[in-house]
Design a protein around this motif. Structure first.
Motif, mmCIF file in Angstrom:
data_model
loop_
_atom_site.group_PDB
_atom_site.id
_atom_site.type_symbol
_atom_site.label_atom_id
_atom_site.label_comp_id
_atom_site.label_asym_id
_atom_site.label_seq_id
_atom_site.Cartn_x
_atom_site.Cartn_y
_atom_site.Cartn_z
ATOM 1 N N VAL A 183 -2.343 -5.370 6.544
ATOM 2 C CA VAL A 183 -2.617 -5.385 5.099
ATOM 3 C C VAL A 183 -2.018 -6.655 4.477
ATOM 4 C CG1 VAL A 183 -2.139 -4.236 2.883
ATOM 5 C CG2 VAL A 183 -2.670 -2.856 4.909
ATOM 6 N N THR A 184 -0.746 -6.901 4.760
ATOM 7 C CA THR A 184 -0.049 -8.039 4.151
ATOM 8 C C THR A 184 -0.738 -9.363 4.477
ATOM 9 O OG1 THR A 184 2.045 -6.846 4.253
ATOM 10 C CG2 THR A 184 2.180 -9.235 4.031
ATOM 11 N N PRO A 237 -6.889 -11.818 5.030
ATOM 12 C CA PRO A 237 -7.309 -13.080 4.414
ATOM 13 C C PRO A 237 -7.981 -12.925 3.052
ATOM 14 C CG PRO A 237 -8.788 -12.465 6.204
ATOM 15 C CD PRO A 237 -7.682 -11.467 6.213
ATOM 16 N N THR A 238 -8.490 -11.744 2.726
ATOM 17 C CA THR A 238 -9.147 -11.556 1.426
ATOM 18 C C THR A 238 -8.684 -10.236 0.810
ATOM 19 O OG1 THR A 238 -10.996 -10.288 2.336
ATOM 20 C CG2 THR A 238 -11.275 -12.694 2.245
ATOM 21 N N ALA A 239 -8.859 -10.134 -0.520
ATOM 22 C CA ALA A 239 -8.515 -8.897 -1.215
ATOM 23 C C ALA A 239 -9.370 -7.740 -0.689
ATOM 24 C CB ALA A 239 -8.704 -9.065 -2.724
ATOM 25 N N ARG A 240 -10.628 -8.041 -0.333
ATOM 26 C CA ARG A 240 -11.507 -6.988 0.166
ATOM 27 C C ARG A 240 -10.983 -6.407 1.488
ATOM 28 N NH1 ARG A 240 -14.363 -5.792 3.640
ATOM 29 N NH2 ARG A 240 -14.186 -7.827 4.651
ATOM 30 N N LYS A 291 -7.934 -6.632 2.634
ATOM 31 C CA LYS A 291 -6.629 -6.017 2.352
ATOM 32 C C LYS A 291 -6.833 -4.588 1.849
ATOM 33 C CE LYS A 291 -3.444 -8.777 0.301
ATOM 34 N NZ LYS A 291 -2.154 -8.859 1.002
ATOM 35 N N GLU A 292 -7.764 -4.455 0.923
ATOM 36 C CA GLU A 292 -8.064 -3.153 0.353
ATOM 37 C C GLU A 292 -8.577 -2.199 1.437
ATOM 38 O OE1 GLU A 292 -7.470 -1.721 -2.372
ATOM 39 O OE2 GLU A 292 -8.726 0.022 -1.963
ATOM 40 N N SER A 325 -5.831 -1.232 3.850
ATOM 41 C CA SER A 325 -4.810 -0.390 3.224
ATOM 42 C C SER A 325 -5.218 1.085 3.280
ATOM 43 C CB SER A 325 -4.531 -0.824 1.784
ATOM 44 O OG SER A 325 -5.563 -0.404 0.918
#
Lengths: 240, 240
Positions: free
Chosen positions: A61-62, A65-68, A70-71, A74
């Motif tokens: 998660v940390t 490479p992208t918010a997508r 990561k989301e 998570s």
């Protein structure tokens, strides 16, 4: 099929093969559920290894490479943490048990395993989460069959709950598609992961002193785990 | 009370103090809820910052010195992830919104914040989780009051849900009790954290161009946040 334990013990030489195969035939009916440990060590090790899966996922998660991404990852970390929490609840059902104290004896060895499998890059860490979570779930699901029936039923429910595996497959496939050169190193990394993971779970089993060596006893029972691992690597288009 | 923004902007010189105080009096009725941004940027920033809180907590889980601490802090990480998930669900209620794309514009700035506040030791990381999660919750709770009423109600429910703060307080108190020399460096670390966190949240606010400088407008509305932070440090026996 790769014989992981042959590679570990390096005891296989040609003159011994015949008697060894006879010994294997004698134990070929043994299943993982016949090597199930007591409930407390089972749950303590399953719960602490599940924390390791969560820790691996949280680095994924940390470092996403992208918010997508990561989301997405998570959510998988959340499933893993739910599963871990439910295992701890089972542990606490055993009268007089403190979950932390129950897990502590396994912490050092399992933390060392976690550090070995961490992965140096985001794709390696992602592959680690996918491969090790899958293997551990498969292992504990099979071993849980040998627990007392009530506990067995509840633990199997935990291991059959949503694990977000398809999210990890989608992320890994997209990575490999975008950079096909990743396929070969990730395939090798997968072998390393299956080796380290089977080594850590073998010590969770209750091996009877019946004259068979650990190697003879474990090789057949790990066959299915390695077959399932091979299918997971296939799903990525990678060689197991 | 420390004036964080005075320190940042370094614009306060003696001859200006009188007119500056008059300006402050004019805006002293302004509350954070009057500076609430649109729902989408609110939720996107709240959700991405919540991921940061989770990421901090997950390093605290990974580096915990005992299985008991690891287990305890993993529960807090779970609460944080639940909260983040619920914020993403709210984000997805906004027609045509992809959560990943909505959060992406804030990722670089917030990731840099996360890297600055990471902490070099386990006590620092633990204090970071406690201080920043508390400040962010306080901030978003106050700002959420200014959202459209339906969204406001649901978002407030999310920020009022269980956050495991008492678990972090117990861990931190036990650490400081065992090693009182930690108190002074952790107090300083807390100041650094409150400064960095207020800097990251100020950019989430919708500041009207009404002739007041940002400094004049923000200083009074952050007073309550800093008071709540001071109470959190008091709970550890530390100076804010």
């Amino acid at each position: 099929m790769v014989n992981w334990f042959r590679r570990q013990t390096q005891r296989v030489v040609v003159p011994r093969l015949h008697s060894r195969n006879e010994a294997l035939a004698n134990v070929s009916k043994v299943e993982l559920a016949e090597l199930t440990p007591e409930l407390l060590p089972f749950l303590a090790q399953a719960a602490y290894l599940q924390l390791t899966v969560f820790e691996t996922l949280s680095t994924v998660v940390t470092d996403a490479p992208t918010a997508r991404s990561k989301e997405a990852v998570s959510r998988v970390a959340g499933f893993s943490l739910d599963k871990q929490h439910r295992l701890v609840v089972e542990l606490q059902r055993i009268k007089g048990t403190d979950a932390g104290s129950a897990m502590q004896p396994y912490a050092e060895r399992i933390d060392a395993y976690r550090d070995r499998i961490r992965g140096a890059t985001w794709p390696e860490a992602l592959a680690c989460a996918y491969v090790t979570a899958g293997l551990l779930d498969d292992f504990f699901r099979r071993v849980a069959v040998g627990l007392p029936s009530d506990a067995s039923r509840r633990v199997l429910e935990i291991f059959d709950s949503e694990d977000g595996e398809s999210i990890l497959v989608d992320e890994l496939r997209a990575l490999i598609e975008a950079d096909p050169k990743l396929a070969s190193p990730l395939a090798l990394w997968g072998r390393r992961l299956v080796g380290d993971t089977l080594l850590i779970v073998r010590s969770a089993l209750a091996l009877p002193a019946d004259g068979h060596s650990e190697e003879e006893r474990l090789e057949p029972v790990f066959t299915e785990l390695i077959a399932a691992h091979t299918r997971r690597m296939d799903a990525l288009g990678l060689t197991a």
